[in-house]
Design an enzyme around this catalytic site. Structure first.
Site, PDB file in Angstrom:
ATOM      1  N   SER A   1       0.730  -1.148   0.110  1.00 59.00           N
ATOM      2  CA  SER A   1      -0.066  -0.168  -0.184  1.00 59.00           C
ATOM      3  C   SER A   1       0.867   1.378  -0.092  1.00 59.00           C
ATOM      4  CB  SER A   1      -0.970   0.010   1.183  1.00 59.00           C
ATOM      5  OG  SER A   1      -2.083   0.915   1.240  1.00 59.00           O
TER       6      SER A   1
ATOM      7  N   ASP B   1     -10.174  -4.792  -4.505  1.00 59.76           N
ATOM      8  CA  ASP B   1      -9.162  -3.479  -3.931  1.00 59.76           C
ATOM      9  C   ASP B   1      -9.746  -2.240  -4.504  1.00 59.76           C
ATOM     10  OD1 ASP B   1      -7.880  -1.585  -2.695  1.00 59.76           O
ATOM     11  OD2 ASP B   1      -5.991  -2.779  -2.901  1.00 59.76           O
TER      12      ASP B   1
ATOM     13  N   HIS C   1      -7.758  -5.551  -0.432  1.00 59.03           N
ATOM     14  CA  HIS C   1      -6.820  -4.766   0.017  1.00 59.03           C
ATOM     15  C   HIS C   1      -5.877  -5.695   0.933  1.00 59.03           C
ATOM     16  CE1 HIS C   1      -4.259  -1.134  -0.422  1.00 59.03           C
ATOM     17  NE2 HIS C   1      -4.242  -1.081   0.780  1.00 59.03           N
TER      18      HIS C   1
END
Length: 266
Positions: free
Chosen positions: A109, A188, A215
Site C-alpha cells: 500500500s 481492492d 486490499h
C-alpha cells in the site's frame, strides 16, 4: 533441534502500509515469507511518523500500536521528511543481524508507493547511503509514487493534472527499469491506482499480477477468494525478478488457476 540460521541469505527490506507497523506487516506477510524462507531473509522497519490506525487494521490489531506512516500530508518540511525516512531505513539495515546482501524492497500500500520513490531515486543516480536495490515487490500499492527526490518534489506539471496534482502520464525519464513485481486485488478499491502506478515501470522488466481479492495479500484473515496457489505464483514471480527474468510471466498470459498476469500497459 534448533532451526538453521538464515543470516547468510540475501535480504529484503519490507515497508508496511500507512497506519500499521513493522510487527503487523510481519504477520500479514507470513505466508509469503514462508514460501521464500529458503531464498531470503526479511527485514521489517517502522516508518518514522506516528499515525492513527489505517484502514482494516482495527479491530484485528487493536492494542498493537503505535502505528506509523511514511508520509505527512501537507507537510511544510518535505526535504526534512525525506531525510527522516532515509535515516530509519539506514538504521534498520545497520541494526539487522544478518550478513547477506540487501537485494530487494517489498512494500504494501503506502509502503509500495515509498518503494517506487526509492527506486526512482536510484535510477536518477542520487546518493542516498542505501543499498543498490536489484528488484522490488509492490503489494496493493497505490498512486502516485512517494517522491524521495528533491528534483521530483520540485517538478512542475507540463499540462493538465489529475486529482493529486500529478501529470496523468509519466515522462520517459521517470520510467523505472529495475525488475519489479506488482500484485493487485481486483476487489481492492485502490486497484486502478495500482494500475496507474505500474505505468512508472518499464513493461519489459516488470510484471503485474491481479488476484480476486481485496486490499490484502492472498490468505489474509477472513479471505475466501484466494488460495495457496496464489502465494506460490507470487513467490515464483519474486524469484524471477531477483534473477532478472520476468519474461516467463508475460508470455504465460494467465495461469491455470485464474491468475491474471497483466502487462504494464493499463
Amino acid at each position: 533441534m534448533a532451526e538453521p540460521s538464515n543470516s547468510h541469505l540475501p535480504r529484503i527490506l519490507c515497508l508496511h502500509g500507512g497506519g500499521t507497523s513493522a510487527m503487523i506487516f510481519k504477520i500479514q506477510t507470513r505466508r509469503l515469507q514462508w514460501s521464500l524462507r529458503q531464498h531470503f531473509r526479511f527485514v521489517f522497519v517502522d516508518a518514522p511518523f506516528e499515525s492513527a490506525a489505517g484502514p482494516g487494521v482495527l479491530p484485528i490489531f487493536e492494542g498493537c500500536g503505535p502505528y506509523y506512516k511514511w508520509v505527512v500530508p501537507e507537510s511544510t518540511t518535505p526535504e526534512r521528511d525525506q531525510q527522516r525516512v532515509r535515516q530509519v531505513l539506514r538504521k534498520a539495515i545497520a541494526d539487522d543481524s544478518g550478513d547477506g546482501e540487501f537485494v530487494g524492497l517489498l512494500g504494501f500500500s503506502q509502503g509500495g508507493r515509498m518503494v517506487a520513490g526509492l527506486l526512482a531515486v536510484q535510477e536518477e543516480g542520487e546518493a542516498t547511503g542505501l543499498p543498490y536495490w536489484q528488484f522490488a515487490v509492490l503489494l496493493c500499492a497505490s498512486y502516485p509514487p512517494l517522491s524521495m527526490s528533491n528534483e521530483r518534489a520540485r517538478k512542475e506539471p507540463k499540462g493538465p493534472v489529475d486529482v493529486h496534482g500529478e501529470d496523468p502520464e509519466p515522462e520517459e525519464r521517470e520510467i523505472i527499469s529495475i525488475p519489479s513485481v506488482h500484485v493487485r486485488g481486483t476487489l481492492d478499491p485502490h486497484c486502478e491506482k495500482g494500475r496507474r502506478l505500474a505505468k512508472y515501470f518499464n513493461r519489459e522488466t516488470s510484471v503485474s499480477m491481479e488476484f480476486v481479492m481485496g486490499h490484502h495479500l492472498p490468505g489474509a484473515a477472513g479471505d475466501s477468494t484466494s488460495s495457496k496457489g496464489d502465494t506460490d505464483a507470487i513467490r515464483d514471480a519474486v524469484l524471477r525478478a531477483y534473477a532478472g527474468d520476468l519474461n516467463a510471466d508475460r508470455d504465460a498470459g494467465s495461469s491455470a488457476n485464474g491468475i491474471n498476469f497483466a502487462q504494464n500497459t493499463v
